[in-house]
Design a protein around this motif. Structure first.
Motif, short mmCIF file in Angstrom:
data_model
loop_
_atom_site.label_atom_id
_atom_site.label_comp_id
_atom_site.label_asym_id
_atom_site.label_seq_id
_atom_site.Cartn_x
_atom_site.Cartn_y
_atom_site.Cartn_z
N PHE A 29 3.55 -1.12 5.81
CA PHE A 29 3.21 -2.55 5.75
C PHE A 29 3.24 -3.16 7.15
O PHE A 29 2.30 -3.87 7.55
N GLU A 30 4.30 -2.89 7.91
CA GLU A 30 4.43 -3.51 9.23
C GLU A 30 3.38 -2.98 10.20
O GLU A 30 2.88 -3.72 11.05
N ALA A 31 3.02 -1.70 10.07
CA ALA A 31 1.96 -1.16 10.93
C ALA A 31 0.63 -1.85 10.65
O ALA A 31 -0.12 -2.18 11.58
N ALA A 32 0.35 -2.07 9.37
CA ALA A 32 -0.91 -2.75 9.02
C ALA A 32 -0.92 -4.18 9.55
O ALA A 32 -1.93 -4.63 10.12
N CYS A 33 0.18 -4.90 9.37
CA CYS A 33 0.26 -6.28 9.86
C CYS A 33 0.10 -6.33 11.38
O CYS A 33 -0.60 -7.20 11.92
N ALA A 34 0.76 -5.39 12.06
CA ALA A 34 0.67 -5.36 13.53
C ALA A 34 -0.76 -5.11 13.97
O ALA A 34 -1.25 -5.72 14.94
N GLU A 52 3.61 -12.81 4.16
CA GLU A 52 4.90 -13.04 3.50
C GLU A 52 4.79 -12.89 1.99
O GLU A 52 5.67 -12.30 1.35
N ARG A 53 3.73 -13.39 1.41
CA ARG A 53 3.54 -13.22 -0.03
C ARG A 53 3.35 -11.76 -0.38
O ARG A 53 3.88 -11.27 -1.39
N ALA A 54 2.60 -11.05 0.43
CA ALA A 54 2.38 -9.62 0.18
C ALA A 54 3.69 -8.85 0.31
O ALA A 54 3.95 -7.91 -0.46
N ARG A 55 4.52 -9.24 1.27
CA ARG A 55 5.81 -8.57 1.44
C ARG A 55 6.67 -8.74 0.19
O ARG A 55 7.30 -7.80 -0.30
N THR A 72 -4.39 -3.40 1.67
CA THR A 72 -5.81 -3.67 1.49
C THR A 72 -6.09 -5.13 1.79
O THR A 72 -5.17 -5.91 2.05
N LEU A 73 -7.36 -5.49 1.74
CA LEU A 73 -7.81 -6.87 1.92
C LEU A 73 -8.82 -7.16 0.82
O LEU A 73 -9.57 -6.28 0.41
N THR A 74 -8.84 -8.39 0.35
CA THR A 74 -9.85 -8.79 -0.63
C THR A 74 -10.87 -9.70 0.04
O THR A 74 -10.65 -10.22 1.14
N ALA A 111 -2.17 -1.09 -9.41
CA ALA A 111 -2.44 0.18 -8.74
C ALA A 111 -1.56 0.39 -7.52
O ALA A 111 -1.61 1.46 -6.89
N GLY A 112 -0.76 -0.62 -7.17
CA GLY A 112 0.17 -0.51 -6.05
C GLY A 112 -0.34 -1.03 -4.73
O GLY A 112 0.37 -0.96 -3.72
N LEU A 113 -1.55 -1.56 -4.70
CA LEU A 113 -2.12 -2.06 -3.45
C LEU A 113 -1.47 -3.36 -3.00
O LEU A 113 -1.15 -4.22 -3.82
N SER A 114 -1.27 -3.48 -1.72
CA SER A 114 -0.67 -4.67 -1.12
C SER A 114 -1.77 -5.49 -0.45
O SER A 114 -2.41 -5.04 0.50
N ILE A 115 -2.01 -6.69 -0.96
CA ILE A 115 -3.12 -7.53 -0.49
C ILE A 115 -2.64 -8.37 0.69
O ILE A 115 -1.89 -9.33 0.54
N LEU A 116 -3.11 -8.02 1.89
CA LEU A 116 -2.61 -8.65 3.12
C LEU A 116 -3.42 -9.88 3.53
O LEU A 116 -2.97 -10.65 4.37
N GLY A 117 -4.59 -10.08 2.96
CA GLY A 117 -5.39 -11.22 3.35
C GLY A 117 -6.79 -11.11 2.76
O GLY A 117 -7.06 -10.28 1.89
N GLN A 118 -7.68 -11.97 3.27
CA GLN A 118 -9.05 -12.05 2.76
C GLN A 118 -10.03 -11.91 3.92
O GLN A 118 -9.78 -12.38 5.03
#
Length: 502
Positions: A29-34, A52-55, A72-74, A111-118
């Motif tokens: 997660f942190e690598a993706a955000c960075a 923060e919501r994704a975390r 992922t991103l939507t 499915a376990g995906l973490s939505i980091l943004g749009q």
């Protein structure tokens, strides 16, 4: 986990690392955000983040889910997150927030995906480029001077640059396949109704729009389809939840009968000029298929390209008019005062003058084309064609110039829009809108599954995808063929690429 290491893996690869305990979900997660924070200012792929919501959501992830912990991103279009902004690429919806989660969003989380943004999209998803006035324009990671295409341009930029291994996308006339082609990615448009659009929508553009993703690998696309497919409550099509899309990759599809075309029946009425590199890409793909044991035959699809384009644009105009009425209802702003782009307003004015009779007649041609393709697939399992007529255009190259926008503003004069329709402006609009990408709308109108395979790179260093169209409902065989070709040409060696614009 360092960002460079993170970018070496597809989604299922990251999930496997987490499952084996080689890296934690938090580290991924942190690598993706960075990576997003470092590169998105130059890429402009992501229009808003929700780290923060994704975390917090990640703490609820089922560790057994297929994509557990994978970022992922939507897309900023149709994919609603309850209580969060969804602007559809338009300033007119800048302050609007979705009332509920989309069914697709619910299934992504399951499915376990973490939505980091749009990700960025053109206004209302209307263009094959992603250059909305309300948001920065994403750049193609292969060459920052070029467009990633549209309407899922932000998604394609994000995946090609390695911000996420897969990003959600939508396709109403080529909007998954075109960006995939321009950015060297795999892009599958599933069959009509395969992926739910509820609960806010039953069908979009009379069923032409289908949601899925752009990915680096075929297996990510297949596993995602396993997780998201099937109707939800109240859906207009009785498409039951199915499994076996990922499993279909485990064995070759067997010898297939593949029709190959340069798309002349579709491109000629639009005045399309096929780039020699696109021709070469199709020819190379045909030779690859022959080498894999498939029977290849050059033959044209049995459709009338001019009627197909007219039909597509007629529905496009009608739906845009309805979309602006919906935005007006949601925002309380009259249509005449909505903060929309001049070209959007001009097209909507044409749509407002469209006779109901013409709208219905246009829809009837969809059925004719679908029946003709159904007969075609009795003989041929697949149809190989270009995705677009040329590699990615330069940024700004295809956006309506100011002079054209001033001309289109004349449609505001009472009676002019109706006269323009009678004078054949729809055909002019079709030629302007589809000349570069006349090959992808066919599968949207017929409902067939289709995909873009990243099989060629030009001497100038721009990728060119080739399109494969299957019979209605035949995603498993399409995916099996894609996996066979992927193993043969190893296109993943090209990705991720360093972004040259930072």
């Amino acid at each position: 986990m360092e960002v460079d290491e993170y970018r070496r893996h597809d989604g299922l690869g990251l999930a496997a690392l987490i499952r084996r305990g080689e890296v934690s979900q938090g580290e991924v997660f942190e690598a993706a955000c960075a990576g997003i924070e470092a590169d998105n200012p130059s890429l402009a792929a992501v229009v808003r983040t929700r780290f923060e919501r994704a975390r917090a959501e990640g703490r609820q992830t089922d560790p057994a889910a297929p994509f557990a912990g994978v970022p992922t991103l939507t897309k900023d279009l149709l994919m609603a997150l309850e209580g969060e902004p969804l602007a559809f690429g338009s300033a007119s919806l800048a302050d609007w927030k979705a009332p509920v989660d989309s069914t697709l969003i619910t299934r992504l989380r399951e499915a376990g995906l973490s939505i980091l943004g749009q990700t960025a999209t053109p206004e209302l998803g209307l263009m094959g480029i992603t250059e909305p006035r309300a948001f920065p324009h994403p750049r193609n990671p292969w060459n920052a001077a070029h467009s990633p295409g549209g309407s899922s341009g932000g998604a394609a930029t994000a995946v090609a640059a390695g911000l996420v291994p897969l990003a959600m996308a939508g396709d109403g006339g080529g909007s998954i396949r075109i960006p995939a082609s321009y950015c060297g990615l795999f892009g599958l448009k599933p069959s009509r109704g395969r992926v739910p659009l509820g609960p806010m929508h039953a069908e979009v553009w009379q069923g032409a729009v289908v949601e899925h993703a752009v990915t680096r690998s075929v297996r990510d696309s297949a596993a995602l389809l396993d997780a998201t497919n099937g109707m939800d409550e109240g859906a207009p099509y009785p498409v039951a939840r199915e499994q076996g899309f990922l499993a279909a990759l485990e064995r070759p599809p067997g010898p297939l009968r593949v029709a190959v075309s340069l798309g002349e029946p579709l491109g000629k009425p639009m005045g399309t000029v096929l780039d020699p590199q696109v021709r070469l890409a199709v020819e190379e793909a045909a030779r690859t298929l022959e080498g894999l044991g498939h029977h290849v035959e050059w033959v044209e699809p049995p459709v009338d390209g001019e009627r197909l384009a007219d039909s597509y644009l007629t529905l496009y105009l009608g739906h845009l008019t309805a979309d602006l009425a919906w935005i007006s209802q949601q925002t309380g702003v009259t249509v005449s005062r909505l903060d929309i782009e001049p070209s959007t307003r001009a097209i909507a004015r044409l749509g407002s003058c469209l006779p109901v009779r013409d709208y219905e007649l246009a829809k009837r041609y969809w059925n004719e084309a679908a029946r003709a393709m159904g007969v075609f697939h009795r003989r041929y399992d697949m149809l190989l064609m270009p995705v677009a007529a040329a590699p990615a255009p330069r940024l700004g190259e295809l956006y309506p110039p100011p002079a054209r926008e001033r001309l289109m503003s004349l449609l505001a004069i009472p009676g002019i829009a109706r006269l323009a329709l009678k004078a054949g402006m729809l055909k002019h609009l079709a030629r302007d809108a589809l000349a570069r990408t006349p090959y992808t709308q066919l599968a949207n109108l017929t409902g067939q599954p289709a995909m873009s395979l990243p099989l060629h790179v030009t001497p100038a260093g721009l990728p060119v995808g080739v399109q494969m169209i299957g019979a209605m409902g035949d995603e498993r065989r399409l995916l099996a063929l894609a996996a066979q070709v992927e193993a043969e040409v190893q296109w993943q060696r090209h990705l991720p690429r360093p972004f040259e614009g930072r």
